[in-house]
Write a protein that holds these residues in place. Structure first.
Motif, PDB file in Angstrom:
ATOM      1  N   ALA A   1       8.238  17.827  -5.990  1.00 56.23           N
ATOM      2  CA  ALA A   1       7.672  19.127  -6.396  1.00 56.23           C
ATOM      3  C   ALA A   1       6.202  18.954  -6.765  1.00 56.23           C
ATOM      4  O   ALA A   1       5.876  18.240  -7.715  1.00 56.23           O
ATOM      5  CB  ALA A   1       8.459  19.680  -7.587  1.00 56.23           C
TER       6      ALA A   1
ATOM      7  N   LYS B   1      11.242  31.759  -5.034  1.00 57.12           N
ATOM      8  CA  LYS B   1      12.350  32.418  -5.754  1.00 57.12           C
ATOM      9  C   LYS B   1      12.217  33.927  -5.649  1.00 57.12           C
ATOM     10  O   LYS B   1      12.124  34.648  -6.654  1.00 57.12           O
ATOM     11  CB  LYS B   1      12.386  31.985  -7.213  1.00 57.12           C
ATOM     12  CG  LYS B   1      12.693  30.499  -7.392  1.00 57.12           C
ATOM     13  CD  LYS B   1      12.947  30.161  -8.845  1.00 57.12           C
ATOM     14  CE  LYS B   1      13.256  28.695  -9.046  1.00 57.12           C
ATOM     15  NZ  LYS B   1      12.106  27.797  -8.775  1.00 57.12           N
TER      16      LYS B   1
ATOM     17  N   VAL C   1      22.077  29.383 -10.770  1.00 53.26           N
ATOM     18  CA  VAL C   1      21.691  29.520 -12.185  1.00 53.26           C
ATOM     19  C   VAL C   1      20.674  28.418 -12.453  1.00 53.26           C
ATOM     20  O   VAL C   1      20.954  27.242 -12.195  1.00 53.26           O
ATOM     21  CB  VAL C   1      22.901  29.359 -13.135  1.00 53.26           C
ATOM     22  CG1 VAL C   1      22.432  29.367 -14.596  1.00 53.26           C
ATOM     23  CG2 VAL C   1      23.922  30.479 -12.909  1.00 53.26           C
TER      24      VAL C   1
ATOM     25  N   THR D   1      18.429  25.466 -13.707  1.00 50.37           N
ATOM     26  CA  THR D   1      18.866  24.249 -14.407  1.00 50.37           C
ATOM     27  C   THR D   1      18.383  24.187 -15.860  1.00 50.37           C
ATOM     28  O   THR D   1      18.819  23.333 -16.620  1.00 50.37           O
ATOM     29  CB  THR D   1      18.358  23.006 -13.663  1.00 50.37           C
ATOM     30  OG1 THR D   1      16.944  23.146 -13.444  1.00 50.37           O
ATOM     31  CG2 THR D   1      19.041  22.849 -12.323  1.00 50.37           C
TER      32      THR D   1
ATOM     33  N   PRO E   1      17.684  20.403  -8.093  1.00 54.58           N
ATOM     34  CA  PRO E   1      16.665  19.966  -9.060  1.00 54.58           C
ATOM     35  C   PRO E   1      17.395  19.527 -10.344  1.00 54.58           C
ATOM     36  O   PRO E   1      18.620  19.358 -10.326  1.00 54.58           O
ATOM     37  CB  PRO E   1      15.824  21.219  -9.291  1.00 54.58           C
ATOM     38  CG  PRO E   1      16.567  22.350  -8.681  1.00 54.58           C
ATOM     39  CD  PRO E   1      17.830  21.852  -8.072  1.00 54.58           C
TER      40      PRO E   1
ATOM     41  N   GLY F   1      10.216  16.484  -9.782  1.00 53.96           N
ATOM     42  CA  GLY F   1       8.833  16.793 -10.137  1.00 53.96           C
ATOM     43  C   GLY F   1       8.294  15.723 -11.064  1.00 53.96           C
ATOM     44  O   GLY F   1       7.849  14.659 -10.638  1.00 53.96           O
TER      45      GLY F   1
ATOM     46  N   PRO G   1       9.448  13.323 -12.934  1.00 53.97           N
ATOM     47  CA  PRO G   1       9.751  11.888 -12.851  1.00 53.97           C
ATOM     48  C   PRO G   1       8.807  11.140 -11.901  1.00 53.97           C
ATOM     49  O   PRO G   1       8.591   9.945 -12.059  1.00 53.97           O
ATOM     50  CB  PRO G   1      11.195  11.865 -12.329  1.00 53.97           C
ATOM     51  CG  PRO G   1      11.783  13.140 -12.838  1.00 53.97           C
ATOM     52  CD  PRO G   1      10.662  14.153 -12.741  1.00 53.97           C
TER      53      PRO G   1
HETATM   54  O1  LIG Z   1      14.190  26.231  -7.254  1.00 56.50           O
HETATM   55  C1  LIG Z   1      13.887  25.165  -7.796  1.00 56.50           C
HETATM   56  O2  LIG Z   1      13.335  24.262  -7.171  1.00 56.50           O
HETATM   57  C2  LIG Z   1      14.339  24.947  -9.186  1.00 56.50           C
HETATM   58  C3  LIG Z   1      15.495  25.586  -9.561  1.00 56.50           C
HETATM   59  C4  LIG Z   1      16.111  25.265 -10.789  1.00 56.50           C
HETATM   60  O3  LIG Z   1      17.181  25.777 -11.135  1.00 56.50           O
HETATM   61  N1  LIG Z   1      15.498  24.353 -11.586  1.00 56.50           N
HETATM   62  C5  LIG Z   1      14.310  23.746 -11.253  1.00 56.50           C
HETATM   63  O4  LIG Z   1      13.832  22.898 -12.024  1.00 56.50           O
HETATM   64  N2  LIG Z   1      13.690  24.081 -10.066  1.00 56.50           N
HETATM   65  C6  LIG Z   1      12.375  23.485  -9.733  1.00 56.50           C
HETATM   66  O5  LIG Z   1      12.511  22.075  -9.575  1.00 56.50           O
HETATM   67  C7  LIG Z   1      11.393  21.397 -10.135  1.00 56.50           C
HETATM   68  C8  LIG Z   1      11.891  20.463 -11.200  1.00 56.50           C
HETATM   69  O6  LIG Z   1      10.810  19.795 -11.764  1.00 56.50           O
HETATM   70  P1  LIG Z   1      10.997  18.604 -12.802  1.00 56.50           P
HETATM   71  O7  LIG Z   1      11.856  19.108 -13.927  1.00 56.50           O
HETATM   72  O8  LIG Z   1       9.612  18.292 -13.216  1.00 56.50           O
HETATM   73  O9  LIG Z   1      11.678  17.486 -12.027  1.00 56.50           O
HETATM   74  C9  LIG Z   1      10.423  22.455 -10.630  1.00 56.50           C
HETATM   75  O10 LIG Z   1       9.446  22.651  -9.629  1.00 56.50           O
HETATM   76  C10 LIG Z   1      11.281  23.710 -10.778  1.00 56.50           C
HETATM   77  O11 LIG Z   1      10.543  24.878 -10.485  1.00 56.50           O
END
Ligand SMILES: O=C(O)c1cc(=O)[nH]c(=O)n1[C@@H]1O[C@H](COP(=O)(O)O)[C@@H](O)[C@H]1O
Length: 234
Positions: free
Chosen positions: A15, A68, A119, A121, A179, A211, A213
């Motif tokens: 990401a 989204k 839903v 995360t 994610p 993202g 990590p």
């Molecule tokens: O649609 C997504 O990618 C997404 C959906 C979700 O439920 N949770 C979620 O974290 N994401 C995306 O996944 C990435 C997670 O990032 P990190 O938490 O930094 O690994 C971010 O870009 C969020 O926008």
């Protein structure tokens, strides 16, 4: 570059959650051939990320455009068709039946994979109740995964902790992308439903999204390589 094969590389989507294109490009440059799949989300899209998407596709990378979408059917259908024309590989919409059906129409005849966000995360049962939902996370994800299948979109985004249930609903051909993935010991941040890369794949995910990590690691190359090694062994 390590000897991880291309199929395994494609399972990890990094990401690009950055405030500007030059910061995102610097990471892409640094990661080189290690990473084949990038996600461009809300922050970077507002800051020129759509042009970067075209550049990445031109350079042979796959792009997940994480917008989204959630709007009236006509708007979602047309926005999805516009994304399909740009050659992105994945587009997200919120997993509402009208929205998913409209996106399915917009993507028709193209290779674009539309994924419904079930839903988030960062939500747990309490967050859903606060937002006015009657059902908890598991029941809501179950309902929405079934509705995604009925709408005829490629699959869903869900937490790794939901992946096994969602895989059973979508069957072997449905796309399950997770994610909320954290290597063992990594900072969870604002995520509430998390698992490790290996656990996500073992539960039935096709691909994982990572993202912070990688992007917040002192050595993003080593962090990405370590996740790929974990995926290769999963
Ligand atoms: O649609 C997504 O990618 C997404 C959906 C979700 O439920 N949770 C979620 O974290 N994401 C995306 O996944 C990435 C997670 O990032 P990190 O938490 O930094 O690994 C971010 O870009 C969020 O926008």
């Amino acid at each position: 570059m390590s000897l991880v094969d291309a199929k395994v590389r494609d399972r990890m989507i990094v990401a690009l959650d950055y405030p500007n294109v030059s910061a995102a490009e610097a990471l892409v440059w640094q990661l080189g051939d290690i990473v084949t799949f990038y996600k461009i989300g809300l922050e970077l899209s507002i800051a020129g990320g759509l042009d970067l998407a075209a550049d990445l596709i031109g350079a042979g990378k796959k792009v997940f455009l994480d917008l989204k979408l959630h709007d009236i059917g006509n708007t979602v259908e047309r926005a999805t068709a516009a994304a399909a024309e740009r050659g992105v590989h994945i587009l997200t919409v919120h997993a509402y039946p009208q929205t998913m059906a409209a996106a399915a129409r917009g993507a028709k005849g193209s290779p674009l994979e539309v994924l419904g966000v079930t839903v988030l995360t960062s939500y747990d049962d309490t967050d859903l109740a606060t937002a006015g939902y009657r059902m908890g996370v598991t029941d809501t994800v179950r309902l929405r995964a079934g509705q995604a299948r009925e709408a005829g979109i490629a699959g869903v985004i869900c937490a790794p902790t939901d992946a096994a249930m969602v895989r059973a609903i979508l069957g072997p051909d449905g796309r399950v992308v997770t994610p909320g993935v954290r290597p063992k010991g990594a900072d969870v941040g604002d995520q509430k439903r998390v698992a490790t890369p290996a656990q996500a794949i073992a539960a039935g995910a096709d691909r994982i999204v990572v993202g912070r990590p990688v992007t917040a690691a002192a050595d993003p190359v080593a962090a990405a390589e370590a996740i790929l090694a974990e995926l290769a062994g999963a």
